[in-house]
Enzyme design. Structure first.
Site, PDB file in Angstrom:
ATOM      1  N   ASN A 134      23.996  43.120   1.398  1.00 53.40           N
ATOM      2  CA  ASN A 134      23.456  43.660   2.644  1.00 53.40           C
ATOM      3  C   ASN A 134      24.606  43.836   3.630  1.00 53.40           C
ATOM      4  O   ASN A 134      25.468  42.968   3.744  1.00 53.40           O
ATOM      5  CB  ASN A 134      22.424  42.694   3.231  1.00 53.40           C
ATOM      6  N   GLN A 193      21.769  42.104   6.913  1.00 48.82           N
ATOM      7  CA  GLN A 193      22.766  41.036   6.868  1.00 48.82           C
ATOM      8  C   GLN A 193      22.549  40.065   8.020  1.00 48.82           C
ATOM      9  O   GLN A 193      22.428  40.480   9.179  1.00 48.82           O
ATOM     10  CB  GLN A 193      24.187  41.624   6.942  1.00 48.82           C
ATOM     11  N   HIS A 220      28.819  38.568   1.170  1.00 52.42           N
ATOM     12  CA  HIS A 220      28.219  37.858   0.039  1.00 52.42           C
ATOM     13  C   HIS A 220      27.352  38.800  -0.759  1.00 52.42           C
ATOM     14  O   HIS A 220      26.778  39.750  -0.231  1.00 52.42           O
ATOM     15  CB  HIS A 220      27.382  36.668   0.519  1.00 52.42           C
ATOM     16  N   LEU A 221      27.274  38.471  -2.006  1.00 52.11           N
ATOM     17  CA  LEU A 221      26.460  39.244  -2.939  1.00 52.11           C
ATOM     18  C   LEU A 221      25.290  38.337  -3.332  1.00 52.11           C
ATOM     19  O   LEU A 221      25.492  37.167  -3.659  1.00 52.11           O
ATOM     20  CB  LEU A 221      27.403  39.527  -4.079  1.00 52.11           C
ATOM     21  N   HIS A 222      24.067  38.873  -3.218  1.00 58.77           N
ATOM     22  CA  HIS A 222      22.891  38.129  -3.699  1.00 58.77           C
ATOM     23  C   HIS A 222      22.760  38.384  -5.194  1.00 58.77           C
ATOM     24  O   HIS A 222      22.812  39.532  -5.635  1.00 58.77           O
ATOM     25  CB  HIS A 222      21.613  38.631  -3.013  1.00 58.77           C
TER      26      HIS A 222
HETATM   27  P1  5GP Z   1      21.943  38.058   4.295  1.00 57.98           P
HETATM   28  O1  5GP Z   1      20.636  38.127   5.033  1.00 57.98           O
HETATM   29  O2  5GP Z   1      23.096  37.929   5.266  1.00 57.98           O
HETATM   30  O3  5GP Z   1      22.147  39.152   3.285  1.00 57.98           O
HETATM   31  O4  5GP Z   1      21.884  36.735   3.430  1.00 57.98           O
HETATM   32  C1  5GP Z   1      22.134  35.480   3.958  1.00 57.98           C
HETATM   33  C2  5GP Z   1      21.480  34.491   3.041  1.00 57.98           C
HETATM   34  O5  5GP Z   1      21.985  33.211   3.339  1.00 57.98           O
HETATM   35  C3  5GP Z   1      19.948  34.418   3.196  1.00 57.98           C
HETATM   36  O6  5GP Z   1      19.338  34.779   1.960  1.00 57.98           O
HETATM   37  C4  5GP Z   1      19.697  32.965   3.584  1.00 57.98           C
HETATM   38  O7  5GP Z   1      18.553  32.421   2.967  1.00 57.98           O
HETATM   39  C5  5GP Z   1      20.967  32.266   3.147  1.00 57.98           C
HETATM   40  N1  5GP Z   1      21.316  31.120   3.955  1.00 57.98           N
HETATM   41  C6  5GP Z   1      21.260  31.007   5.308  1.00 57.98           C
HETATM   42  N2  5GP Z   1      21.691  29.808   5.696  1.00 57.98           N
HETATM   43  C7  5GP Z   1      22.038  29.130   4.560  1.00 57.98           C
HETATM   44  C8  5GP Z   1      22.565  27.818   4.321  1.00 57.98           C
HETATM   45  O8  5GP Z   1      22.819  27.027   5.226  1.00 57.98           O
HETATM   46  N3  5GP Z   1      22.788  27.484   3.022  1.00 57.98           N
HETATM   47  C9  5GP Z   1      22.533  28.341   1.987  1.00 57.98           C
HETATM   48  N4  5GP Z   1      22.770  27.899   0.757  1.00 57.98           N
HETATM   49  N5  5GP Z   1      22.047  29.578   2.193  1.00 57.98           N
HETATM   50  C10 5GP Z   1      21.799  29.968   3.455  1.00 57.98           C
END
Ligand code: 5GP
Ligand code: ZN
Length: 114
Positions: A87, A94, A100-102
């Site tokens: 994202n 994001q 980061h890659l999911h």
């Molecule tokens: P984004 O929304 O930026 O693509 O993804 C961020 C991801 O980080 C989300 O899926 C969220 O659940 C995860 N995330 C947020 N805070 C933490 C954390 O403290 N530890 C871990 N392991 N994941 C987190």
């Protein structure tokens, strides 16, 4: 980046379920898993978003995908399949500004995503 959540995970200051690590890349469980397997694949070096890729750091993206390949083999999901998503920015969904890659696996993933 001292105030970056994922840099703190790299530094061991915030706990995470780490599943794979090499010199450049860390893979750990997403705290709010959206699939039976939902991991985040990050470079240890801080890059905020895809918009911040340069010729100096773009090799890290290839290293992230190579780590995915190794990890998929390790977890036994290479054959059944998985999805990878990056994202970027607000409309891309994001929320953490360390690239980061999911990696999602373990169920039939729908398309298009919401
Ligand atoms: P984004 O929304 O930026 O693509 O993804 C961020 C991801 O980080 C989300 O899926 C969220 O659940 C995860 N995330 C947020 N805070 C933490 C954390 O403290 N530890 C871990 N392991 N994941 C987190
Ligand atoms: Zn960071």
């Amino acid at each position: 980046m001292s105030d970056c959540l994922f840099c703190k995970i790299v530094a061991g200051k915030i706990p995470a379920k780490i599943r794979y690590e090499n010199d450049d890349v860390l893979i750990f469980d997403d705290i709010e898993g959206q699939a039976p397997l939902h991991c985040l694949v990050i470079p240890k070096k801080h890059i905020a978003t895809l918009n911040d890729l340069t010729l100096d750091n773009h090799q890290l993206i290839a290293k992230m995908y190579l780590a995915v390949k190794e990890f998929a083999k390790q977890e036994g999901i290479a054959e059944q399949g998985y999805r990878t998503v990056i994202n970027c920015g607000e409309q891309g969904g994001q929320t953490v500004y360390h690239i980061h890659l999911h990696l999602l696996s373990g169920r039939n993933l729908q398309w298009p995503p919401g």
